[in-house]
Design an enzyme around this catalytic site. Structure first.
Site, mmCIF file in Angstrom:
data_model
loop_
_atom_site.group_PDB
_atom_site.id
_atom_site.type_symbol
_atom_site.label_atom_id
_atom_site.label_comp_id
_atom_site.label_asym_id
_atom_site.label_seq_id
_atom_site.Cartn_x
_atom_site.Cartn_y
_atom_site.Cartn_z
ATOM 1 N N LYS A 16 0.840 -1.209 0.000
ATOM 2 C CA LYS A 16 0.000 0.000 0.000
ATOM 3 C C LYS A 16 0.872 1.254 0.000
ATOM 4 O O LYS A 16 0.657 2.167 -0.785
ATOM 5 C CB LYS A 16 -0.925 0.029 1.229
ATOM 6 C CG LYS A 16 -1.882 -1.145 1.337
ATOM 7 C CD LYS A 16 -2.845 -0.991 2.501
ATOM 8 C CE LYS A 16 -2.165 -0.979 3.870
ATOM 9 N NZ LYS A 16 -1.483 -2.238 4.224
ATOM 10 N N ARG A 91 -9.802 1.276 8.111
ATOM 11 C CA ARG A 91 -9.571 -0.166 8.208
ATOM 12 C C ARG A 91 -10.488 -0.841 9.209
ATOM 13 O O ARG A 91 -10.210 -1.974 9.621
ATOM 14 C CB ARG A 91 -8.111 -0.509 8.439
ATOM 15 C CG ARG A 91 -7.454 0.026 9.633
ATOM 16 C CD ARG A 91 -6.036 0.314 9.299
ATOM 17 N NE ARG A 91 -5.036 -0.657 9.551
ATOM 18 C CZ ARG A 91 -3.812 -0.544 9.030
ATOM 19 N NH1 ARG A 91 -3.513 0.411 8.194
ATOM 20 N NH2 ARG A 91 -2.901 -1.407 9.321
ATOM 21 N N ARG A 126 11.498 -6.382 5.412
ATOM 22 C CA ARG A 126 11.366 -4.936 5.137
ATOM 23 C C ARG A 126 12.360 -4.114 5.950
ATOM 24 O O ARG A 126 12.598 -4.357 7.124
ATOM 25 C CB ARG A 126 9.949 -4.466 5.480
ATOM 26 C CG ARG A 126 9.827 -2.949 5.335
ATOM 27 C CD ARG A 126 8.416 -2.464 5.290
ATOM 28 N NE ARG A 126 7.648 -2.844 6.465
ATOM 29 C CZ ARG A 126 6.367 -2.570 6.597
ATOM 30 N NH1 ARG A 126 5.717 -1.949 5.627
ATOM 31 N NH2 ARG A 126 5.723 -2.933 7.682
ATOM 32 N N ARG A 160 10.937 -2.186 11.438
ATOM 33 C CA ARG A 160 9.860 -1.628 12.266
ATOM 34 C C ARG A 160 9.549 -2.543 13.451
ATOM 35 O O ARG A 160 9.605 -3.759 13.327
ATOM 36 C CB ARG A 160 8.592 -1.451 11.417
ATOM 37 C CG ARG A 160 8.452 -0.063 10.848
ATOM 38 C CD ARG A 160 7.390 0.054 9.792
ATOM 39 N NE ARG A 160 6.093 -0.522 10.137
ATOM 40 C CZ ARG A 160 5.021 -0.429 9.346
ATOM 41 N NH1 ARG A 160 5.107 0.212 8.191
ATOM 42 N NH2 ARG A 160 3.880 -0.968 9.693
ATOM 43 N N ARG A 171 -1.163 -8.615 13.330
ATOM 44 C CA ARG A 171 -1.667 -7.664 12.330
ATOM 45 C C ARG A 171 -2.505 -8.382 11.272
ATOM 46 O O ARG A 171 -3.523 -7.877 10.825
ATOM 47 C CB ARG A 171 -0.495 -6.928 11.680
ATOM 48 C CG ARG A 171 0.116 -5.902 12.606
ATOM 49 C CD ARG A 171 1.515 -5.546 12.201
ATOM 50 N NE ARG A 171 1.594 -4.872 10.920
ATOM 51 C CZ ARG A 171 2.706 -4.774 10.209
ATOM 52 N NH1 ARG A 171 3.821 -5.335 10.639
ATOM 53 N NH2 ARG A 171 2.702 -4.124 9.068
HETATM 54 P P1 AP5 Z 1 4.835 -1.674 1.955
HETATM 55 O O1 AP5 Z 1 4.649 -0.813 0.748
HETATM 56 O O2 AP5 Z 1 5.537 -1.102 3.118
HETATM 57 O O3 AP5 Z 1 3.431 -2.343 2.378
HETATM 58 P P2 AP5 Z 1 2.208 -1.772 3.177
HETATM 59 O O4 AP5 Z 1 0.985 -2.392 2.599
HETATM 60 O O5 AP5 Z 1 2.271 -0.287 3.255
HETATM 61 O O6 AP5 Z 1 2.503 -2.456 4.575
HETATM 62 P P3 AP5 Z 1 2.410 -1.855 6.030
HETATM 63 O O7 AP5 Z 1 3.126 -2.828 6.925
HETATM 64 O O8 AP5 Z 1 2.863 -0.453 6.073
HETATM 65 O O9 AP5 Z 1 0.897 -1.951 6.264
HETATM 66 P P4 AP5 Z 1 0.151 -1.917 7.564
HETATM 67 O O10 AP5 Z 1 -1.219 -1.743 7.036
HETATM 68 O O11 AP5 Z 1 0.358 -3.089 8.438
HETATM 69 O O12 AP5 Z 1 0.843 -0.738 8.370
HETATM 70 P P5 AP5 Z 1 0.484 0.781 8.610
HETATM 71 O O13 AP5 Z 1 1.735 1.535 8.595
HETATM 72 O O14 AP5 Z 1 -0.645 1.201 7.762
HETATM 73 O O15 AP5 Z 1 5.599 -2.995 1.454
HETATM 74 C C1 AP5 Z 1 5.945 -4.027 2.380
HETATM 75 C C2 AP5 Z 1 7.280 -4.659 1.988
HETATM 76 O O16 AP5 Z 1 7.120 -5.361 0.745
HETATM 77 C C3 AP5 Z 1 8.427 -3.659 1.730
HETATM 78 O O17 AP5 Z 1 9.619 -4.235 2.171
HETATM 79 C C4 AP5 Z 1 8.418 -3.466 0.210
HETATM 80 O O18 AP5 Z 1 9.682 -3.095 -0.285
HETATM 81 C C5 AP5 Z 1 7.997 -4.849 -0.267
HETATM 82 N N1 AP5 Z 1 7.205 -4.819 -1.499
HETATM 83 C C6 AP5 Z 1 6.255 -3.888 -1.870
HETATM 84 N N2 AP5 Z 1 5.730 -4.228 -3.074
HETATM 85 C C7 AP5 Z 1 6.341 -5.398 -3.455
HETATM 86 C C8 AP5 Z 1 6.202 -6.255 -4.595
HETATM 87 N N3 AP5 Z 1 5.335 -5.965 -5.591
HETATM 88 N N4 AP5 Z 1 6.967 -7.366 -4.643
HETATM 89 C C9 AP5 Z 1 7.857 -7.658 -3.628
HETATM 90 N N5 AP5 Z 1 8.028 -6.890 -2.533
HETATM 91 C C10 AP5 Z 1 7.273 -5.777 -2.440
HETATM 92 O O19 AP5 Z 1 -0.060 0.708 10.121
HETATM 93 C C11 AP5 Z 1 0.824 0.394 11.174
HETATM 94 C C12 AP5 Z 1 0.060 0.356 12.481
HETATM 95 O O20 AP5 Z 1 -0.502 1.657 12.752
HETATM 96 C C13 AP5 Z 1 -1.153 -0.593 12.515
HETATM 97 O O21 AP5 Z 1 -0.785 -1.910 12.838
HETATM 98 C C14 AP5 Z 1 -1.998 0.077 13.608
HETATM 99 O O22 AP5 Z 1 -1.509 -0.195 14.881
HETATM 100 C C15 AP5 Z 1 -1.794 1.554 13.318
HETATM 101 N N6 AP5 Z 1 -2.793 2.081 12.368
HETATM 102 C C16 AP5 Z 1 -2.549 2.640 11.153
HETATM 103 N N7 AP5 Z 1 -3.689 3.005 10.562
HETATM 104 C C17 AP5 Z 1 -4.697 2.663 11.405
HETATM 105 C C18 AP5 Z 1 -6.102 2.753 11.354
HETATM 106 N N8 AP5 Z 1 -6.726 3.272 10.278
HETATM 107 N N9 AP5 Z 1 -6.824 2.291 12.403
HETATM 108 C C19 AP5 Z 1 -6.227 1.775 13.502
HETATM 109 N N10 AP5 Z 1 -4.892 1.646 13.602
HETATM 110 C C20 AP5 Z 1 -4.117 2.087 12.583
HETATM 111 MG MG MG Z 2 2.511 1.101 4.788
#
Ligand code: AP5
Ligand code: MG
Length: 215
Positions: A16, A91, A126, A160, A171
């Protein structure tokens, strides 16, 4: 000119953040990532950051009211008036309802589909830049110079806190229980666009862009 109000849906590690950043640059709209905003608040040690940290580190979702509040404030900023791409919000069902109550009608929800096994592999490898938030992967996308961020030159890429195996499991559990039901929610709204998140990141970007062509 089309006003793009977009959202990225998908499990943790779907790509994402990687894709939202690219789409935001192409369309010249702000990338609004709740994960990035919460991590920034945690780094600065604000009240919000302290409150969010315990949930985030355990791989749990931060309470709805906290996240809804920060998104509401962010979308009121001037740069979001012409569109935006939400990454990681909504989400939960209450978050989706709150967004609609803010008067936001999404034009497209891009659902990036990847399997749980792929998620575990990606998040396990990552690397993130603690300074600018750029994202790498040990094998799939290493930085050009070991341990140095290509984007801002910061030395010292980190894993992270929530990319530990127990937190990844938690998660994924939260995703299936609370977030995956939004796929059906937005399908009913008629805005869902499914894109496979597997394969080269450039081809994923092109698949997303072609879904946006008919908006
Ligand atoms: P990346 O692009 O980082 O993936 P992502 O989908 O952004 O993954 P996140 O871990 O950031 O998602 P998340 O939803 O768990 O975390 P968030 O920060 O939103 O890619 C991942 C890896 O894959 C990288 O190493 C990349 O290089 C690799 N990659 C990418 N594309 C690829 C491909 N095509 N092929 C191979 N490799 C690839 O949230 C974190 C925390 O914040 C949550 O757990 C929660 O506690 C809190 N939070 C955030 N938003 C909310 C909300 N709305 N409500 C409640 N809590 C929230
Ligand atoms: Mg992300």
């Amino acid at each position: 000119m089309t006003q793009y109000r977009l959202m990225m849906l998908g499990p943790p590690g779907a790509g994402k953040g990687t894709q939202a950043k690219r789409i935001a640059e192409r369309l010249d709209i702000p990338h609004v990532s709740t994960g990035d905003m919460l991590r920034e608040a945690r780094r600065k040690g604000t009240e919000l950051g302290k409150k969010a940290a315990e949930f985030m580190n355990a791989g749990d979702l931060v309470p709805d009211d906290v996240v809804i509040g920060i998104v509401r404030e962010r979308l009121e900023e001037e740069d979001a008036a012409g569109g935006f791409i939400l990454d990681g919000f909504p989400r939960t069902r209450p978050q989706a309802e709150a967004l609609a109550e803010m008067g936001v009608e999404l034009d497209a929800v891009i659902n990036i589909d990847v399997s749980d096994d792929e998620v575990i592999n990606r998040l396990g490898g990552r690397l993130s830049c603690p300074s600018c938030g750029a994202v790498y992967h040990e094998e799939a996308k290493p930085p050009s110079k070991d341990n140095i961020c290509d984007e801002c030159g910061h030395e010292g890429l980190i894993t992270r806190d929530d990319d530990r195996p127990e937190a990844i499991k938690q998660r994924l559990k939260g995703y299936h229980k609370q977030t995956a039901p939004l796929i059906e929610f937005y399908e009913k709204e008629g805005v869902l666009k499914n894109v496979s998140g597997v394969g080269d990141p450039n081809s994923v970007t092109e698949a997303i862009v072609s879904e946006l062509e008919d908006l």
